[in-house]
Scaffold this active site. Structure first.
Site, PDB file in Angstrom:
ATOM      1  N   LEU A   1       0.767  -3.201  -4.263  1.00 17.32           N
ATOM      2  CA  LEU A   1      -0.006  -4.155  -3.619  1.00 17.32           C
ATOM      3  C   LEU A   1      -0.200  -5.416  -4.283  1.00 17.32           C
ATOM      4  O   LEU A   1      -1.268  -6.162  -4.084  1.00 17.32           O
ATOM      5  CB  LEU A   1      -1.135  -3.697  -2.856  1.00 17.32           C
ATOM      6  CG  LEU A   1      -0.949  -2.483  -1.802  1.00 17.32           C
ATOM      7  CD1 LEU A   1      -2.609  -2.062  -1.599  1.00 17.32           C
ATOM      8  CD2 LEU A   1      -0.143  -3.144  -0.601  1.00 17.32           C
ATOM      9  N   CYS A   2       0.964  -5.835  -5.291  1.00 14.17           N
ATOM     10  CA  CYS A   2       0.600  -7.151  -5.851  1.00 14.17           C
ATOM     11  C   CYS A   2       1.868  -8.018  -5.707  1.00 14.17           C
ATOM     12  O   CYS A   2       2.393  -8.560  -7.072  1.00 14.17           O
ATOM     13  CB  CYS A   2       0.196  -6.657  -7.491  1.00 14.17           C
ATOM     14  SG  CYS A   2       1.281  -5.264  -8.383  1.00 14.17           S
ATOM     15  N   GLY A   3       2.483  -7.927  -4.667  1.00 17.29           N
ATOM     16  CA  GLY A   3       3.549  -8.720  -4.648  1.00 17.29           C
ATOM     17  C   GLY A   3       4.842  -8.385  -5.446  1.00 17.29           C
ATOM     18  O   GLY A   3       5.166  -7.048  -5.611  1.00 17.29           O
TER      19      GLY A   3
END
Length: 294
Positions: free
Chosen positions: A90-92
């Site tokens: 969930l951090c690109g």
């Protein structure tokens, strides 16, 4: 066409997701400041360590006193890649960019006929690399239970690397991580830590007007203690840079997700209102038609 109930459920679901992404964005923003301060505080120490190594290396003058960790084995047949990524997603594209850089390096080495070994620090890098290079992975270092990264965590990784080198497991070790620039900019970076190269910038910065230093004990003894410490420092810096980069990337990714959820809610609301209006109009027409029939 979905029914009005389906649209209401969909809108409620997206709103719940939006609350989660907004909360995660705020948590990442709170953690980012501490992680950024830690990463920036580690840089001067790491650079100064390189400056000290430069001075001592000049004193030795390329003689035989330098330990094997600095001079290497004289070969470059076996390469160890230490790939540092995050434990969570969930951090690109933060993790995929580091893994892509490592994957490109692996392909180049294999095409040149070199042997490659991998140590993965972090779950996400391990998950990506094991798809194509599971046979090359020696170990995965799990830091999920670590609340705050400390030097002891980096030192444990460095000791494993040094032990593997002393056993003749590899010739060259390269560290892969993401250097933190800003919230929207994290640069995938490589750094060779064995043999321990001394940057020329550090050598120039420590020239000190041709100052002459005397070392006690001998420079070779100092390097034997200093180079393992330098390897631990470089690994620690990589972990801190990664922690700051992960929080910055997560903050940006969750902000984009929150905005996208808002746009989706607006579109679904318009669709819901139009369909509801059409249904009400249809019912009115049926009522009027029935009344006229009477």
């Amino acid at each position: 066409m979905p029914s009005l109930k389906d649209l209401r459920n969909r809108i409620a679901s997206v709103k719940a997701t939006q609350k989660i992404t907004k909360a995660m964005q705020m948590v990442a923003a709170a953690k980012l400041r501490r992680a950024q301060e830690a990463a920036e505080a580690a840089r001067p120490y790491s650079e100064r360590m390189g400056a000290v190594l430069a001075n001592i290396t000049q004193a030795i003058g390329g003689g035989g006193e330098a330990p094997a960790l600095m001079t290497g084995t004289g070969k470059d047949d076996v390469h160890l890649l230490v790939v540092c990524t995050a434990e969570r997603g969930l951090c690109g594209g933060f993790n995929s960019q580091i893994a892509r850089l490592a994957r490109d390096h692996i392909r180049k080495l294999l095409s040149d006929g070199k042997q490659v070994k991998i140590i993965c620090v972090g779950k996400k890098g391990f998950d990506i690399l094991r798809r194509d290079y599971a046979a090359l992975i020696l170990e995965r270092v799990d830091l999920r239970e670590v609340k705050t990264l400390g030097f002891v965590n980096a030192d444990a990784i460095a000791k494993k690397i040094i032990q593997l080198f002393n056993e003749g497991g590899f010739d060259i070790c390269t560290l892969f991580y993401s250097q933190f620039k800003s919230v929207i900019s994290q640069v995938p970076t490589t750094r060779q830590i064995i043999p321990a190269g001394v940057p020329s910038a550090a050598t120039e910065a420590t020239d000190g007007g041709n100052a002459v230093y005397e070392y006690e004990p001998e420079p070779g003894e100092i390097l034997s203690d200093l180079i393992p410490r330098n390897i631990s420092v470089q690994v620690f810096r990589a972990l801190l840079e990664n922690a700051a980069g992960e929080m910055g990337a997560k903050m940006s990714a969750m902000d984009n997700a929150t905005r996208n959820a808002g746009d989706m809610i607006n579109k679904l609301s318009i669709t819901y209102n139009r369909q509801r209006q059409a249904q009400i109009t249809k019912e009115l027409i049926e009522i009027i038609s029935g009344a006229e029939a009477l």
